[in-house]
Design a protein around this motif. Structure first.
Motif, mmCIF file in Angstrom:
data_model
loop_
_atom_site.group_PDB
_atom_site.id
_atom_site.type_symbol
_atom_site.label_atom_id
_atom_site.label_comp_id
_atom_site.label_asym_id
_atom_site.label_seq_id
_atom_site.Cartn_x
_atom_site.Cartn_y
_atom_site.Cartn_z
ATOM 1 N N TRP A 52 -37.948 -29.118 57.720
ATOM 2 C CA TRP A 52 -37.284 -29.468 58.896
ATOM 3 C C TRP A 52 -37.422 -30.100 60.081
ATOM 4 C CZ3 TRP A 52 -34.823 -33.409 56.375
ATOM 5 C CH2 TRP A 52 -34.704 -33.275 55.136
ATOM 6 N N LEU A 60 -40.908 -36.078 64.475
ATOM 7 C CA LEU A 60 -41.238 -37.356 63.426
ATOM 8 C C LEU A 60 -40.063 -38.197 63.641
ATOM 9 C CD1 LEU A 60 -44.127 -38.416 61.890
ATOM 10 C CD2 LEU A 60 -41.983 -39.374 60.131
ATOM 11 N N LEU A 89 -47.110 -27.314 57.284
ATOM 12 C CA LEU A 89 -46.349 -27.419 56.172
ATOM 13 C C LEU A 89 -48.206 -27.397 55.590
ATOM 14 C CD1 LEU A 89 -44.167 -30.044 56.290
ATOM 15 C CD2 LEU A 89 -43.550 -27.785 55.687
ATOM 16 N N ILE A 115 -51.863 -37.721 60.663
ATOM 17 C CA ILE A 115 -51.264 -36.926 61.998
ATOM 18 C C ILE A 115 -52.437 -36.382 62.959
ATOM 19 C CG2 ILE A 115 -50.437 -34.550 62.788
ATOM 20 C CD1 ILE A 115 -47.784 -35.255 60.335
ATOM 21 N N VAL A 135 -38.986 -40.314 52.159
ATOM 22 C CA VAL A 135 -37.929 -40.238 51.961
ATOM 23 C C VAL A 135 -37.037 -41.464 50.908
ATOM 24 C CG1 VAL A 135 -36.016 -40.802 53.068
ATOM 25 C CG2 VAL A 135 -37.738 -39.640 54.619
ATOM 26 N N ILE A 170 -33.451 -33.821 46.862
ATOM 27 C CA ILE A 170 -33.020 -33.644 48.195
ATOM 28 C C ILE A 170 -33.140 -31.991 47.801
ATOM 29 C CG2 ILE A 170 -31.413 -34.111 49.884
ATOM 30 C CD1 ILE A 170 -33.541 -35.777 50.237
ATOM 31 N N MET A 188 -34.758 -29.141 49.743
ATOM 32 C CA MET A 188 -35.420 -28.837 50.779
ATOM 33 C C MET A 188 -34.120 -29.249 51.532
ATOM 34 S SD MET A 188 -38.077 -28.705 52.416
ATOM 35 C CE MET A 188 -39.841 -28.903 51.722
ATOM 36 N N TRP A 234 -34.360 -30.553 36.288
ATOM 37 C CA TRP A 234 -35.427 -31.599 36.583
ATOM 38 C C TRP A 234 -36.602 -30.620 36.532
ATOM 39 C CZ3 TRP A 234 -38.079 -30.860 40.744
ATOM 40 C CH2 TRP A 234 -38.554 -31.532 41.893
HETATM 41 C C1 HEM Z 1 -36.889 -37.431 57.800
HETATM 42 C C2 HEM Z 1 -36.624 -37.457 56.410
HETATM 43 C C3 HEM Z 1 -37.509 -36.661 55.851
HETATM 44 C C4 HEM Z 1 -37.029 -36.219 53.828
HETATM 45 C C5 HEM Z 1 -35.255 -36.661 53.726
HETATM 46 C C6 HEM Z 1 -37.311 -35.557 53.300
HETATM 47 C C7 HEM Z 1 -37.443 -35.091 51.986
HETATM 48 C C8 HEM Z 1 -38.537 -34.426 51.799
HETATM 49 C C9 HEM Z 1 -37.954 -33.403 50.202
HETATM 50 C C10 HEM Z 1 -36.640 -33.369 49.634
HETATM 51 C C11 HEM Z 1 -39.228 -32.593 50.250
HETATM 52 C C12 HEM Z 1 -39.037 -31.927 48.434
HETATM 53 C C13 HEM Z 1 -39.875 -33.251 47.672
HETATM 54 C C14 HEM Z 1 -40.470 -31.750 46.406
HETATM 55 O O1 HEM Z 1 -40.571 -30.639 46.376
HETATM 56 O O2 HEM Z 1 -40.229 -32.367 45.346
HETATM 57 C C15 HEM Z 1 -39.887 -32.567 50.848
HETATM 58 C C16 HEM Z 1 -40.893 -32.264 50.663
HETATM 59 C C17 HEM Z 1 -42.392 -32.232 51.941
HETATM 60 N N1 HEM Z 1 -42.091 -33.283 53.300
HETATM 61 FE FE1 HEM Z 1 -40.816 -34.111 53.738
HETATM 62 N N2 HEM Z 1 -39.035 -35.214 53.987
HETATM 63 C C18 HEM Z 1 -38.618 -36.060 55.415
HETATM 64 C C19 HEM Z 1 -39.703 -35.870 55.992
HETATM 65 C C20 HEM Z 1 -40.919 -35.394 56.473
HETATM 66 C C21 HEM Z 1 -41.889 -35.712 57.029
HETATM 67 C C22 HEM Z 1 -41.784 -36.179 58.270
HETATM 68 C C23 HEM Z 1 -43.056 -34.869 56.592
HETATM 69 C C24 HEM Z 1 -44.529 -34.759 57.693
HETATM 70 C C25 HEM Z 1 -44.969 -35.740 58.341
HETATM 71 C C26 HEM Z 1 -42.700 -34.474 55.782
HETATM 72 C C27 HEM Z 1 -43.629 -33.380 54.526
HETATM 73 C C28 HEM Z 1 -43.609 -32.924 53.919
HETATM 74 C C29 HEM Z 1 -44.482 -32.279 53.074
HETATM 75 C C30 HEM Z 1 -45.959 -32.193 53.281
HETATM 76 C C31 HEM Z 1 -43.089 -31.874 51.600
HETATM 77 C C32 HEM Z 1 -43.888 -31.462 50.547
HETATM 78 C C33 HEM Z 1 -44.072 -31.752 49.841
HETATM 79 C C34 HEM Z 1 -46.387 -31.702 49.170
HETATM 80 O O3 HEM Z 1 -46.640 -31.192 49.752
HETATM 81 O O4 HEM Z 1 -46.800 -33.183 48.673
HETATM 82 N N3 HEM Z 1 -41.742 -34.589 55.430
HETATM 83 N N4 HEM Z 1 -39.640 -33.476 51.818
#
Ligand code: HEM
Length: 234
Positions: A33, A39, A85, A138, A184, A194, A197, A206
């Motif tokens: 977060w 971002l 991350l 990035i 997103v 969602i 996270m 799921w």
């Molecule tokens: C602000 C809105 C965002 C939301 C609502 C969001 C939501 C989520 C959710 C729900 C997951 C879990 C997905 C899963 O486990 O299947 C996730 C994983 C992740 N998110 Fe986000 N995210 C947001 C922004 C970002 C941003 C800005 C970044 C990086 C610049 C980011 C990087 C990641 C990474 C690296 C993971 C782990 C998944 C992976 O390694 O492929 N997220 N996010």
């Protein structure tokens, strides 16, 4: 190629109705977060500087001069946070042969024909592509950003180099915003994601439907890094 471990530290299953599965530790969620907020702030402050019609967005950051000053510092926060991350998740995002099969059946993905897809580990091919795109973008955004960070680096780069860097930085930023929208949108589109996270956990249903190989590994306790216990849900 050896089969990669599918679970991360802290992933575990809890009995109950429904069965729940821990997917992210509190530290991983906090890390995520902070990255996400950085971002969004970068996009808003960057857009404010991008075009006169968006200049009104500088109001969010205390005016034009402050926006220009703050923007690169938020970039540094994003970089450091994303490194966190990256170190947590890069291994789980390594590409496997089944990922290419999954991607080749995109039609079944989009029509939610899950049973026709190969079993997926902790992340599917789409998530992996988003992960590696974000990582590359990035690095490139930070590199081009340094060239145009006049406060500290103006003397190291020629004006021509700075002009090219501004163009590259702007194009990369637009691509990054598109990748972020995909990320997103996918998180909202796949119902129940969602919570992974926000609360750190998902339901067993799921996990069975979307990340069956990950779930199997947790159940069988074969994960090299995840704990093997199955604890009753609170
Ligand atoms: C602000 C809105 C965002 C939301 C609502 C969001 C939501 C989520 C959710 C729900 C997951 C879990 C997905 C899963 O486990 O299947 C996730 C994983 C992740 N998110 Fe986000 N995210 C947001 C922004 C970002 C941003 C800005 C970044 C990086 C610049 C980011 C990087 C990641 C990474 C690296 C993971 C782990 C998944 C992976 O390694 O492929 N997220 N996010």
């Amino acid at each position: 190629m050896t089969k990669q471990a599918e679970a991360a530290k802290g992933d575990s299953i809890h009995r109950g109705n429904p069965v729940t599965v821990d997917r992210y530790t509190a530290a991983a969620r906090l890390n995520h977060w902070i990255t996400a907020i950085s971002l969004v702030l970068l996009a808003l402050s960057g857009l404010a500087l991008f075009h006169p019609s968006l200049y009104f967005l500088t109001g969010l950051f205390g005016g034009g001069a402050l926006t220009r000053m703050i923007h690169p510092f938020i970039g540094v926060v994003l970089l450091l946070s994303f490194i966190g991350l990256f170190l947590r998740f890069w291994k789980l995002n390594l590409w496997e042969r089944t990922d290419s099969v999954w991607l080749g059946r995109l039609r079944d993905v989009l029509t939610k024909n899950d049973e026709k897809l190969p079993e997926v580990g902790k992340y599917n091919a789409g998530q992996k592509l988003v992960f590696w795109s974000m990582s590359l973008l990035i690095v490139l955004l930070v590199a081009s950003g340094v060239v145009i960070w006049q406060q500290f680096f103006s003397e190291y780069f020629k004006v021509e180099q700075q002009r090219v860097a501004v163009l590259i930085h702007s194009i990369l930023a637009i691509v990054m915003i598109c990748v972020w929208i995909v990320h997103v949108y996918a998180a909202i589109w796949v119902r129940g994601t969602i919570g992974a996270m926000t609360r750190g956990r998902v339901t067993g249903g799921w996990a069975w439907r979307h990340h069956r190989r990950w779930l199997r590994e947790l159940v069988s306790g074969k994960s090299k890094v995840g704990p093997k216990e199955v604890t009753p849900a609170e």
